[in-house]
Design a protein around this motif. Sequence first.
Motif: not given
Length: 267
Positions: A22, A24, A197-198
């Motif tokens: 984060q 992202h 988030a990613v």
Amino acid sequence: MRRKQRTWGRGPEKAEQHYLVQPHYLAGGGDLRHVTEFLRAAGWKDRSKTGGPLVLDSPDKSVRLGYDLFVRPGGWTVSGRATVTQEAWHATLSREVPSEIVAGLTDALTRPRPTQAPNVWAPLVHHGWETVQGEHLTARSPDGNAFVRYHQTSPGEAVWWASVRSEQTHVWDAVFTPTTPMHLVQSFAAALASPEAVMRPRGQVPRSTQIRAMAMSVLPSQLRAWRQARVTAARTTPWTLNSPSSRRPHTTERPHTAATGRRRVGR
């Protein structure tokens, strides 16, 4: 004496270290397959040539997606041809635009155009972005690192422009021509403003003091299941179900790995 049978198999899976990143939009380009596998499953045709850029065409051939890492600045291009109801349009997205944000635009290309009037600002304001009315109308992220701008180039001519910076350094841009369908820009803005988030594997997390990265262990089977869930979702889109290709067997997809050609640092 009974002989023991030898069993053959892969053995237990070994977890791999990944990171939840984060914000992202600072996570780097990520895996191209997040975009391309969804489109292929939705009936898009791969027109790429060996050793050349990635090229995919929509089922009705009205939109072409490209990704080129061999030119500068390189990155994504999405082009729509002129039709009876739509002028030609074009969007360019830098190679560092996270694939999850690119998918906000490209996934929308597989869905029917919404009946409600689009509002690009709505998802940004919903997630706490501040809008500023100056020479150009701008929405800025809470951390100040990203903005979306309606940029008036001349009377009657304007482009949508998104840009991200980190530690005063330019990271990526996305630009949409004035004729780009507004619901596509809205879908892009919604993906950009998402607070989720990613995930990135170790070694593919950009170095930045603006990034928060939480380590986690992930099994390869989990990664495959998450990717398959996206592919399954793509095969149920209205465009896919109405496409002649949906009535043909699915062929093996050409693999595309994560984008390369950028500085990556391990954690």
